[in-house]
Motif scaffolding. Structure first.
Motif, PDB file in Angstrom:
ATOM      1  N   TRP A 328       0.833  -1.206   0.000  1.00  0.00           N
ATOM      2  CA  TRP A 328       0.000   0.000   0.000  1.00  0.00           C
ATOM      3  C   TRP A 328       0.870   1.260   0.000  1.00  0.00           C
ATOM      4  CZ3 TRP A 328      -0.648   4.406   2.799  1.00  0.00           C
ATOM      5  CH2 TRP A 328      -1.790   5.159   2.524  1.00  0.00           C
ATOM      6  N   TYR A 329       1.924   1.288   0.819  1.00  0.00           N
ATOM      7  CA  TYR A 329       2.791   2.483   0.838  1.00  0.00           C
ATOM      8  C   TYR A 329       3.479   2.671  -0.514  1.00  0.00           C
ATOM      9  CZ  TYR A 329       2.007   3.807   5.658  1.00  0.00           C
ATOM     10  OH  TYR A 329       1.410   4.271   6.794  1.00  0.00           O
ATOM     11  N   LEU A 330       3.848   1.561  -1.160  1.00  0.00           N
ATOM     12  CA  LEU A 330       4.475   1.690  -2.484  1.00  0.00           C
ATOM     13  C   LEU A 330       3.494   2.300  -3.485  1.00  0.00           C
ATOM     14  CD1 LEU A 330       6.452  -1.677  -2.805  1.00  0.00           C
ATOM     15  CD2 LEU A 330       7.390   0.632  -2.579  1.00  0.00           C
ATOM     16  N   ALA A 331       2.219   1.936  -3.365  1.00  0.00           N
ATOM     17  CA  ALA A 331       1.219   2.405  -4.330  1.00  0.00           C
ATOM     18  C   ALA A 331       0.678   3.796  -3.987  1.00  0.00           C
ATOM     19  CB  ALA A 331       0.067   1.399  -4.386  1.00  0.00           C
ATOM     20  N   ASN A 332       1.003   4.308  -2.803  1.00  0.00           N
ATOM     21  CA  ASN A 332       0.375   5.567  -2.356  1.00  0.00           C
ATOM     22  C   ASN A 332       1.400   6.645  -1.994  1.00  0.00           C
ATOM     23  OD1 ASN A 332      -2.775   5.261  -2.103  1.00  0.00           O
ATOM     24  ND2 ASN A 332      -1.833   3.273  -1.634  1.00  0.00           N
ATOM     25  N   GLU A 333       2.428   6.718  -2.808  1.00  0.00           N
ATOM     26  CA  GLU A 333       3.441   7.749  -2.589  1.00  0.00           C
ATOM     27  C   GLU A 333       2.826   9.155  -2.681  1.00  0.00           C
ATOM     28  OE1 GLU A 333       7.037   7.026  -4.700  1.00  0.00           O
ATOM     29  OE2 GLU A 333       7.853   9.023  -4.249  1.00  0.00           O
ATOM     30  N   ALA A 334       1.783   9.309  -3.480  1.00  0.00           N
ATOM     31  CA  ALA A 334       1.142  10.620  -3.630  1.00  0.00           C
ATOM     32  C   ALA A 334       0.578  11.104  -2.294  1.00  0.00           C
ATOM     33  CB  ALA A 334       0.021  10.549  -4.665  1.00  0.00           C
ATOM     34  N   TRP A 335       0.286  10.172  -1.368  1.00  0.00           N
ATOM     35  CA  TRP A 335      -0.185  10.581  -0.034  1.00  0.00           C
ATOM     36  C   TRP A 335       0.983  10.923   0.881  1.00  0.00           C
ATOM     37  CZ3 TRP A 335       0.150   7.959   4.872  1.00  0.00           C
ATOM     38  CH2 TRP A 335      -0.527   8.642   5.897  1.00  0.00           C
ATOM     39  N   TRP A 336       1.987  10.024   0.939  1.00  0.00           N
ATOM     40  CA  TRP A 336       3.012  10.227   1.979  1.00  0.00           C
ATOM     41  C   TRP A 336       4.127  11.184   1.569  1.00  0.00           C
ATOM     42  CZ3 TRP A 336       7.739   8.565   0.323  1.00  0.00           C
ATOM     43  CH2 TRP A 336       7.820   7.432  -0.504  1.00  0.00           C
ATOM     44  N   ARG A 337       4.368  11.325   0.267  1.00  0.00           N
ATOM     45  CA  ARG A 337       5.480  12.193  -0.147  1.00  0.00           C
ATOM     46  C   ARG A 337       5.299  13.643   0.354  1.00  0.00           C
ATOM     47  NH1 ARG A 337      10.367  11.141  -1.109  1.00  0.00           N
ATOM     48  NH2 ARG A 337       9.890   9.482  -2.585  1.00  0.00           N
ATOM     49  N   PRO A 338       4.122  14.264   0.153  1.00  0.00           N
ATOM     50  CA  PRO A 338       3.960  15.642   0.662  1.00  0.00           C
ATOM     51  C   PRO A 338       4.057  15.721   2.186  1.00  0.00           C
ATOM     52  CG  PRO A 338       2.216  15.095  -0.915  1.00  0.00           C
ATOM     53  CD  PRO A 338       2.961  13.826  -0.645  1.00  0.00           C
ATOM     54  N   ILE A 339       3.623  14.667   2.884  1.00  0.00           N
ATOM     55  CA  ILE A 339       3.741  14.684   4.351  1.00  0.00           C
ATOM     56  C   ILE A 339       5.217  14.686   4.738  1.00  0.00           C
ATOM     57  CG2 ILE A 339       3.354  13.339   6.459  1.00  0.00           C
ATOM     58  CD1 ILE A 339       0.717  12.392   5.258  1.00  0.00           C
ATOM     59  N   ARG A 340       6.000  13.837   4.074  1.00  0.00           N
ATOM     60  CA  ARG A 340       7.442  13.779   4.379  1.00  0.00           C
ATOM     61  C   ARG A 340       8.108  15.114   4.039  1.00  0.00           C
ATOM     62  NH1 ARG A 340      10.441   9.232   6.486  1.00  0.00           N
ATOM     63  NH2 ARG A 340      11.812   9.069   4.689  1.00  0.00           N
ATOM     64  N   GLU A 341       7.631  15.771   2.993  1.00  0.00           N
ATOM     65  CA  GLU A 341       8.297  17.021   2.584  1.00  0.00           C
ATOM     66  C   GLU A 341       7.856  18.212   3.431  1.00  0.00           C
ATOM     67  OE1 GLU A 341       9.116  15.602  -2.005  1.00  0.00           O
ATOM     68  OE2 GLU A 341       7.645  17.183  -1.654  1.00  0.00           O
ATOM     69  N   ARG A 342       6.584  18.187   3.895  1.00  0.00           N
ATOM     70  CA  ARG A 342       6.077  19.410   4.542  1.00  0.00           C
ATOM     71  C   ARG A 342       5.753  19.257   6.026  1.00  0.00           C
ATOM     72  NH1 ARG A 342       1.898  19.897   0.043  1.00  0.00           N
ATOM     73  NH2 ARG A 342       3.353  19.748  -1.692  1.00  0.00           N
ATOM     74  N   ARG A 343       5.347  18.047   6.469  1.00  0.00           N
ATOM     75  CA  ARG A 343       4.890  17.941   7.866  1.00  0.00           C
ATOM     76  C   ARG A 343       5.881  17.241   8.773  1.00  0.00           C
ATOM     77  NH1 ARG A 343      -1.256  15.944   8.287  1.00  0.00           N
ATOM     78  NH2 ARG A 343      -1.288  15.720   6.041  1.00  0.00           N
ATOM     79  N   TYR A 344       6.506  16.167   8.287  1.00  0.00           N
ATOM     80  CA  TYR A 344       7.452  15.431   9.146  1.00  0.00           C
ATOM     81  C   TYR A 344       8.418  14.653   8.253  1.00  0.00           C
ATOM     82  CZ  TYR A 344       9.445  12.033  12.309  1.00  0.00           C
ATOM     83  OH  TYR A 344      10.327  11.253  13.003  1.00  0.00           O
ATOM     84  N   ALA A 345       9.688  15.033   8.330  1.00  0.00           N
ATOM     85  CA  ALA A 345      10.678  14.488   7.394  1.00  0.00           C
ATOM     86  C   ALA A 345      11.412  13.269   7.944  1.00  0.00           C
ATOM     87  CB  ALA A 345      11.680  15.580   7.031  1.00  0.00           C
ATOM     88  N   GLY A 346      11.011  12.774   9.116  1.00  0.00           N
ATOM     89  CA  GLY A 346      11.634  11.554   9.635  1.00  0.00           C
ATOM     90  C   GLY A 346      12.717  11.818  10.667  1.00  0.00           C
ATOM     91  N   GLN A 347      12.861  13.074  11.107  1.00  0.00           N
ATOM     92  CA  GLN A 347      13.915  13.388  12.079  1.00  0.00           C
ATOM     93  C   GLN A 347      13.637  12.730  13.432  1.00  0.00           C
ATOM     94  OE1 GLN A 347      11.699  15.469  10.804  1.00  0.00           O
ATOM     95  NE2 GLN A 347      10.991  16.999  12.265  1.00  0.00           N
ATOM     96  N   ARG A 348      14.689  12.495  14.213  1.00  0.00           N
ATOM     97  CA  ARG A 348      14.567  11.857  15.530  1.00  0.00           C
ATOM     98  C   ARG A 348      13.783  12.759  16.484  1.00  0.00           C
ATOM     99  NH1 ARG A 348      17.389   8.077  19.200  1.00  0.00           N
ATOM    100  NH2 ARG A 348      15.707   7.724  20.661  1.00  0.00           N
ATOM    101  N   LEU A 349      12.815  12.157  17.198  1.00  0.00           N
ATOM    102  CA  LEU A 349      12.026  12.862  18.207  1.00  0.00           C
ATOM    103  C   LEU A 349      12.218  12.157  19.544  1.00  0.00           C
ATOM    104  CD1 LEU A 349       8.651  13.069  16.191  1.00  0.00           C
ATOM    105  CD2 LEU A 349      10.281  14.935  16.503  1.00  0.00           C
ATOM    106  N   GLY A 350      11.927  12.882  20.636  1.00  0.00           N
ATOM    107  CA  GLY A 350      11.804  12.224  21.941  1.00  0.00           C
ATOM    108  C   GLY A 350      13.098  11.747  22.564  1.00  0.00           C
ATOM    109  N   THR A 351      14.168  12.546  22.452  1.00  0.00           N
ATOM    110  CA  THR A 351      15.419  12.130  23.083  1.00  0.00           C
ATOM    111  C   THR A 351      15.564  12.707  24.492  1.00  0.00           C
ATOM    112  OG1 THR A 351      16.511  13.989  22.055  1.00  0.00           O
ATOM    113  CG2 THR A 351      16.709  11.886  20.918  1.00  0.00           C
ATOM    114  N   ALA A 352      14.616  13.539  24.903  1.00  0.00           N
ATOM    115  CA  ALA A 352      14.657  14.203  26.219  1.00  0.00           C
ATOM    116  C   ALA A 352      15.933  15.029  26.378  1.00  0.00           C
ATOM    117  CB  ALA A 352      14.530  13.190  27.359  1.00  0.00           C
ATOM    118  N   GLY A 353      16.281  15.723  25.348  1.00  0.00           N
ATOM    119  CA  GLY A 353      17.417  16.629  25.431  1.00  0.00           C
ATOM    120  C   GLY A 353      18.617  16.021  24.767  1.00  0.00           C
TER     121      GLY A 353
END
Ligand code: NAD
Length: 353
Positions: A328-353
């Motif tokens: 499904w993710y392979l077939a739906n790049e049109a959904w996730w690509r803009p999210i990766r580019e504009r909302r969340y690019a995969g950076q590390r979260l939650g390291t507590a500093g």
């Protein structure tokens, strides 16, 4: 019947709405604040369906929530709206307390006032269904420990799980103190289509497709029990539409425990098969990174009682469900690509500093 759903633009809420629109004749009223995690596209054909109504509102806004009850007079409430990502709760717990705790209290009060005004059969049939997580039970410390079930004491250990535990306690308090016909379902880690790419499976899959490092917290030995979101949505609807009894607790699970490292390796193997990488097997991208602060070792659920009570059993084995999800993710790049580019690019979260 009118069903009020909160958080219906989220990963699980949208699966519930799709299921309800496809398999029932009920009207679904979807109250959602539209945070970063919301997606209208995830509703698929339900988005413009005549039996789906979308209300953009915050569950902490008592006036808006009361207005929704007054306008739509729901017979069932399914409460899914929440801040849901553990790593974000480590970086910013306040929003988790606001939405998950205060928002649940606002919704309970509006539901109580609405229920008090009902009579006869409508009053007897009303249900408030609160959707929660296995993380409220804390951490199993070894692979041999007995899985969680309806009798396991609460022991939440992250800001996210503590806020969900608080909301579960509020729901039970409103049942015991005011008689509100409410019940709670707790379940395990969900995966499937339309999951926001901050969670383990889509994050690793999309990084793997882009030949970026695949972050594995600690040594990857932490264990989760993985339920396909469509199996979960089916169980939730069975509970909400009749099987869930006031005061009840239902531990929903698939019996599909895997370590995080097993999950990441399986993602690599499936993607290597579906879309081979000319540079070689994707396992080469695995990168062990500093562990999540307070990382719970193992979650696992014994769903035996809920399976009997709901007349339900998870249909997806993990490898089967994961294969479908990655396709499904392979077939739906049109959904996730803009999210990766504009909302969340995969950076590390939650390291507590
Ligand atoms: P999600 O983060 O994908 O979606 C949450 C939705 O709630 C979004 O559409 C968002 O806009 C909405 N929302 C957030 N704050 C709101 C507010 N103040 N008012 C109104 N709407 C608001 O979450 P999800 O993964 O779909 O989880 C849904 C529920 O299931 C949550 O309660 C979560 O705790 C629970 N749960 C999730 C998992 C999992 O693996 N994802 C497992 C067990 C339980």
């Amino acid at each position: 019947m009118h069903i009020l759903i909160t958080g219906g633009l989220g990963f699980i809420g949208s699966a519930v709405i799709r299921h309800l629109v496809r398999t029932t004749d009920h009207v679904v009223v979807n109250l959602d604040k539209e945070t970063y995690a919301a997606s209208h596209a995830a509703l698929e054909e339900a988005r413009d369906h005549p039996r789906h109504v979308h209300l953009r509102a915050d569950i902490c806004d008592a006036g808006a929530v009361q207005a929704a009850f007054a306008a739509w007079r729901p017979q069932v409430v399914m409460h899914l709206a929440a801040e849901s990502h553990v790593d974000r709760s480590i970086d910013g717990p306040a929003e988790f307390i606001r939405t998950n705790v205060v928002g649940t209290q606002v919704l309970l009060e509006a539901a109580r006032a609405h229920w008090a005004g009902l009579e006869g059969d409508a009053k007897a049939a009303f249900r408030f269904h609160h959707v929660s997580t296995d993380e409220v039970f804390g951490s199993l410390e070894s692979a041999e420990d007995k899985p969680f079930d309806e009798t396991t004491p609460y022991d939440p250990r992250s800001p996210y799980s503590a806020s969900k535990a608080a909301s579960d306690h509020l729901v039970r308090a409103w049942h015991h103190t005011y008689g509100l016909p409410a019940f709670v379902t707790n379940t395990t880690n969900n995966y499937g289509p339309w999951q926001f790419p901050e969670k383990l499976i889509p994050l690793v899959a999309l990084n793997a497709l882009e030949c970026r490092p695949l972050p594995v917290y600690g040594d990857g030995s932490n264990i989760r029990d993985w339920i396909h979101v469509e199996d979960h949505a089916e169980a939730l609807c069975l509970a909400a539409l009749g099987a869930g009894q006031p005061g009840g607790t239902y531990c929903i699970g698939p019996r599909q425990e895997r370590s995080n490292l097993q999950v990441v390796r399986t993602i690599c193997a499936v993607l290597d098969r579906l879309r081979p990488d000319p540079a070689g097997p994707r396992e080469r991208l695995i990168a062990f990174v500093k562990d999540r602060p307070g990382h719970d070792f193992r979650y696992a659920m014994d769903p035996s009682r809920a399976e009997v009570a709901l007349g339900w059993r998870a249909r997806h084995g993990f490898e089967d469900g994961l294969g479908k999800t990655l396709a499904w993710y392979l077939a739906n790049e049109a959904w996730w690509r803009p999210i990766r580019e504009r909302r969340y690019a995969g950076q590390r979260l939650g390291t507590a500093g």
